[in-house]
Design an enzyme around this catalytic site. Sequence first.
Site, mmCIF file in Angstrom:
data_model
loop_
_atom_site.group_PDB
_atom_site.id
_atom_site.type_symbol
_atom_site.label_atom_id
_atom_site.label_comp_id
_atom_site.label_asym_id
_atom_site.label_seq_id
_atom_site.Cartn_x
_atom_site.Cartn_y
_atom_site.Cartn_z
ATOM 1 N N ASN A 62 59.477 -6.954 96.788
ATOM 2 C CA ASN A 62 59.683 -5.759 97.604
ATOM 3 C C ASN A 62 59.987 -4.569 96.715
ATOM 4 O O ASN A 62 59.297 -4.377 95.706
ATOM 5 C CB ASN A 62 60.675 -5.971 98.753
ATOM 6 C CG ASN A 62 62.065 -6.372 98.374
ATOM 7 O OD1 ASN A 62 62.296 -7.514 97.971
ATOM 8 N ND2 ASN A 62 63.029 -5.488 98.529
ATOM 9 N N ASP A 63 60.965 -3.775 97.013
ATOM 10 C CA ASP A 63 61.142 -2.437 96.450
ATOM 11 C C ASP A 63 60.878 -2.340 94.943
ATOM 12 O O ASP A 63 61.436 -3.114 94.164
ATOM 13 C CB ASP A 63 62.574 -1.960 96.666
ATOM 14 C CG ASP A 63 63.084 -2.207 98.071
ATOM 15 O OD1 ASP A 63 62.320 -2.731 98.886
ATOM 16 O OD2 ASP A 63 64.245 -1.884 98.340
ATOM 17 N N PRO A 64 60.108 -1.317 94.526
ATOM 18 C CA PRO A 64 60.162 -0.937 93.116
ATOM 19 C C PRO A 64 61.537 -0.336 92.844
ATOM 20 O O PRO A 64 61.996 0.553 93.573
ATOM 21 C CB PRO A 64 59.057 0.113 92.978
ATOM 22 C CG PRO A 64 58.850 0.638 94.353
ATOM 23 C CD PRO A 64 59.223 -0.457 95.307
ATOM 24 N N GLN A 79 62.190 -5.802 93.084
ATOM 25 C CA GLN A 79 62.870 -6.862 93.799
ATOM 26 C C GLN A 79 61.928 -8.060 93.923
ATOM 27 O O GLN A 79 60.776 -7.917 94.350
ATOM 28 C CB GLN A 79 63.285 -6.381 95.189
ATOM 29 C CG GLN A 79 64.252 -5.205 95.173
ATOM 30 C CD GLN A 79 65.680 -5.658 94.961
ATOM 31 O OE1 GLN A 79 66.399 -5.958 95.890
ATOM 32 N NE2 GLN A 79 66.098 -5.704 93.709
ATOM 33 N N SER A 123 68.451 -3.263 95.157
ATOM 34 C CA SER A 123 67.718 -2.115 94.617
ATOM 35 C C SER A 123 68.604 -1.117 93.894
ATOM 36 O O SER A 123 69.819 -1.058 94.097
ATOM 37 C CB SER A 123 66.969 -1.402 95.743
ATOM 38 O OG SER A 123 65.968 -2.226 96.273
#
Length: 575
Positions: A62-64, A79, A123
């Site tokens: 998921n998130d950069p 993530q 994050s």
Amino acid sequence: MEVLKFFSLYLFVCCFYVISNLNNGVEASHKVYKELQSESAVNVKQLHRTGYHFQPPKNWINDPNGVMHYNGIYHVFYQHNPKGAVWGNIIWAHSVSKDMVNWEALEPAICPSEHFDINGCWSGSATILPDNTPVLLYTGIDPQHNQVQNYAIPANLSDPYLRKWIKPADNPVAVADETMNKTAFRDPSTAWKIDGHWRMVVGSRRKNRGIAHLYRSRDFKKWTKAKHPLHSVAKTGMWECVDFFPVSLTGEAAPDASAFGPNVKHVIKVSLDVTRFEYYTLGTYFPARDKYLVDKGSVDGWDGLRLDYGNYYASKSFIDPIKNRRIIWGWTNESDTPQDDVKKGWAGIQTIPRKVWLDPNRKQLLLWPIEEIETLRTQNVKLSNQELKLGEHVEVKGITAAQADVEVTFFIPSLDKAEPFDPSWTNPQDLCGQKGSTVQGGVGPFGLLTLASEKLEEYTPVFFRLFKGQDKHVVLLCSDAGSSSLRKVGLYKPSFAGFVDVDLADKKKLSLRSLIDNSMVESFGAGGKTCITSRVYPTLAVFDDAHLFVFNNGTEKITADVEAWSMRKPNKMNN
């Protein structure tokens, strides 16, 4: 295959732990699916895995997180679940590149190991200090499942890839006080420095009010919460992945992160956990009071401007010093990934990195794929002055339609047949659902049929439709997944859409660019004024059986200039 097994084993040893009982005030989007965790990759042909978008070798992404350029190398920390293709067991995975196209996977940068992050490394961001030392700020989940802010530094600055990271003993550096929600306090931003003080913002909420808490520090180690948030908005819910940065009023070059004053505007971008969309505002930053004031007329809430009106979330920006530009990078929310893809061992894609700058009209941002992605273009075809009458669709042949880059300019002879615009149509996504690609109009719908089967049993249309507004024409851009797959059950197939702020009075033409990649369609209308990312899961329109058409279903004849390229895979994509 042996490399994948070794990599998987390493991640498992490095990051072995299980997150459980996360219902203690943490949003429901962070759900662990233990039954779908696995350490083994499945070597099968994957219909929906992308060819040239960023993905790890396998498992959930998921998130950069921290994204940065350091000593000639681009780094993306993201993530990642090393144990399965669903959310859980979250670490900071790490990949490096010299061009943001080809990527090499390294060992994880941050894994749960200390009391301040034992239940997860969530994050955050990267900041490069004036002495050229990079620092990662991140949210750790402690034994009580509270969210605390930590930092990590490289173990060896002489290592060009920064493979190993150290968590100093003075962590955590920011903890929620008694007035705050300790399980809704996450995602520290990239820091900026003015008058000897570093600042960062951390997303939060108080009841249903979204908040960007401001923290200050002199030494980047001891952080103190400001009396007032940098910004907050009622009835918006939890703010995740807050991004705050300046944009120039005079060109496309990226101002320094600490810039302020008459030559810049500032942007606050928030990811809304309630809606799973992002929105942003433009405004003015006053460092003396550490206050952000939104521009008059800028909608500050769910109905505000978006970086992307589709399946796009948790974006992160950074300054690329090589080309003096700001790059922003997002992730497609994977809650709708088909279970057969999950069982094959992967879920999650990041978009192509996009350059971001201020529109000359100073009312919105513009986004465009980084120019480096064009190095993947191969076979090229052109259609010039192609006429499209009502109901016509013309195939764009000679390229690999499942993996393509397409640029189209549509010329509109007359706007007289445009339908009247009802002022109650305030939600473009709802309007796209009502006025789909098969609903005949006056001027439009016209556009592309991407990832289409030969007989159009499946297709994902990306199209414009024009309306006659009170003061000027209203332009709608849609990317409609409703007809994207014959699969009837278990798929989220929305009609994504956004309005395009263009004046067609002088030049009656519209441009569209779409990056098509097996299950991903990223579209950019009018030079990046409106962007829409769609995830789709066709069953027929796959590999060599995918087709691309340009179409018109309006009574006004449209002319199109089309240029398209096949897109090859990068030489390296974390393999």
